[in-house]
Design a protein around this motif. Sequence first.
Motif, short mmCIF file in Angstrom:
data_model
loop_
_atom_site.label_atom_id
_atom_site.label_comp_id
_atom_site.label_asym_id
_atom_site.label_seq_id
_atom_site.Cartn_x
_atom_site.Cartn_y
_atom_site.Cartn_z
N ASN A 107 6.67 1.76 16.69
CA ASN A 107 7.69 2.82 16.42
C ASN A 107 8.42 2.89 15.23
OD1 ASN A 107 8.24 5.61 18.46
ND2 ASN A 107 7.72 3.63 19.85
N VAL A 108 8.72 1.61 15.12
CA VAL A 108 9.83 1.23 13.67
C VAL A 108 8.75 1.40 12.52
CG1 VAL A 108 11.08 -0.49 12.73
CG2 VAL A 108 11.37 -0.13 15.03
N GLU A 109 7.41 0.81 12.56
CA GLU A 109 6.71 1.05 11.50
C GLU A 109 6.20 2.29 11.24
OE1 GLU A 109 3.78 -3.06 11.69
OE2 GLU A 109 3.11 -1.39 13.07
N LEU A 110 6.12 3.25 12.08
CA LEU A 110 5.72 4.65 11.71
C LEU A 110 5.97 5.15 10.30
CD1 LEU A 110 3.69 6.15 13.17
CD2 LEU A 110 5.59 7.68 14.50
N PRO A 111 7.33 5.22 9.93
CA PRO A 111 7.43 5.82 8.67
C PRO A 111 7.13 5.23 7.58
CG PRO A 111 9.70 5.69 10.05
CD PRO A 111 8.48 4.73 10.68
N LEU A 112 6.70 3.75 7.58
CA LEU A 112 6.13 3.23 6.44
C LEU A 112 4.40 3.41 6.66
CD1 LEU A 112 7.80 -0.33 7.15
CD2 LEU A 112 8.52 1.41 5.56
N VAL A 113 3.87 3.73 7.75
CA VAL A 113 2.77 4.52 7.75
C VAL A 113 2.49 5.43 6.89
CG1 VAL A 113 0.84 5.31 9.12
CG2 VAL A 113 2.03 3.36 10.12
N TYR A 114 3.37 6.45 7.01
CA TYR A 114 3.41 7.99 6.48
C TYR A 114 3.80 7.52 5.06
CZ TYR A 114 3.82 10.16 10.92
OH TYR A 114 3.70 10.39 12.12
N ALA A 115 4.55 6.56 4.59
CA ALA A 115 4.82 6.17 3.21
C ALA A 115 3.61 5.41 2.50
CB ALA A 115 6.18 5.31 3.09
N GLY A 116 2.32 4.90 3.31
CA GLY A 116 1.24 4.32 2.65
C GLY A 116 1.60 2.79 2.31
N VAL A 117 2.47 2.29 3.18
CA VAL A 117 2.89 0.98 2.99
C VAL A 117 1.76 -0.21 3.70
CG1 VAL A 117 4.44 -1.06 3.63
CG2 VAL A 117 5.22 1.04 2.85
N ALA A 118 1.42 -1.25 3.11
CA ALA A 118 0.32 -1.80 3.69
C ALA A 118 0.42 -2.45 4.81
CB ALA A 118 -0.04 -2.98 2.57
N ARG A 119 -0.31 -3.08 5.91
CA ARG A 119 0.10 -3.39 7.13
C ARG A 119 0.80 -4.59 7.49
NH1 ARG A 119 -4.81 -4.56 11.78
NH2 ARG A 119 -3.24 -5.14 13.42
N GLU A 120 0.61 -5.61 6.56
CA GLU A 120 1.41 -6.85 6.45
C GLU A 120 2.93 -6.55 6.19
OE1 GLU A 120 -0.40 -10.40 5.16
OE2 GLU A 120 -2.03 -10.47 6.15
N GLU A 121 2.98 -5.85 5.00
CA GLU A 121 4.22 -5.45 4.66
C GLU A 121 5.17 -4.68 5.68
OE1 GLU A 121 7.72 -4.98 2.19
OE2 GLU A 121 6.21 -6.59 2.41
N ARG A 122 4.50 -3.80 6.44
CA ARG A 122 5.04 -2.87 7.34
C ARG A 122 5.53 -3.68 8.59
NH1 ARG A 122 0.19 0.53 7.56
NH2 ARG A 122 -0.26 -0.41 9.66
N ARG A 123 4.51 -4.72 8.99
CA ARG A 123 5.11 -5.59 10.09
C ARG A 123 6.42 -6.48 9.64
NH1 ARG A 123 2.96 -7.96 14.91
NH2 ARG A 123 3.91 -9.82 15.25
N ARG A 124 6.42 -6.87 8.31
CA ARG A 124 7.49 -7.70 8.10
C ARG A 124 8.80 -7.06 8.22
NH1 ARG A 124 10.55 -8.77 3.79
NH2 ARG A 124 9.79 -7.12 2.52
N ARG A 125 8.69 -5.64 7.51
CA ARG A 125 9.94 -4.97 7.29
C ARG A 125 10.30 -4.29 8.74
NH1 ARG A 125 8.47 -1.16 1.99
NH2 ARG A 125 10.46 -0.26 3.06
N ALA A 126 9.33 -3.93 9.53
CA ALA A 126 9.85 -3.57 10.72
C ALA A 126 10.42 -4.86 11.68
CB ALA A 126 8.66 -3.01 11.64
N LEU A 127 9.83 -5.73 11.47
CA LEU A 127 10.39 -7.13 12.35
C LEU A 127 11.87 -7.39 12.04
CD1 LEU A 127 7.31 -9.42 12.51
CD2 LEU A 127 8.48 -8.52 14.74
#
Length: 231
Positions: A107-127
């Motif tokens: 759920n926290v990663e979702l805005p980053l998915v829409y913004a086109g952020v790479a998977r590992e960076e999404r996880r790092r920022r969401a965590l």
Amino acid sequence: MTEPLMALERVCKWYPVGSERLTVLQDVSFAVYPGEFVSIMGPSGSGKSTLMHILGCLDQPSSGRYVLRGRPVDGLTGDELARVRNREIGFVFQNFHLLPRMTALRNVELPLVYAGVAREERRRRALARLEEVGLRDRISHLPNELSGGQKQRVAIARALVNKPAILLADEPTGALDTRTGREIMGIFTELHQRGVTIVVITHDPGVASFAQRILHMLDGRLVGEERGRGA
């Protein structure tokens, strides 16, 4: 002088009702500056929800002007407005708006998915955001496995994950008990102390009091302003 992040200039909003016109906002003007914590308080029907939709670029004024980060919103295209909503404004709602089949982390990663952020960076920022709101040990839980307060913490983490200019919260404690509501407002206070600009829409004087400034609305108008305990 510092430029405001958000500025409303004589904003009105009305809707057609048959042959009549229902006016919801009347001549509303105010500004929010970087690093401020502002509450907009009023009873049901005062126009604060409509005002929240305008501030969040979910709706536009019927007349007057809304300037966000130096740009008049009425000059933005649909795609530009979508980018603003995803990157410039973090939303926190009364009923959380979490996707039920996604974990807290997803759920926290979702805005980053829409913004086109790479998977590992999404996880790092969401965590990092989940740790910031005290939920590092709940990342794999689904929303129905979380308490109301935990759901709202996930929603706050999601709102912050894109590092927005403004955190806009609509009745963020409305679905919570009093103690949990105070805990959530404590998180907002900590975020404000770190420099996050926050606007809270509420009918609750106790919630509004956490802010630096409290703007009072009644019948679609701003009718007063006072200092909160966050000043």
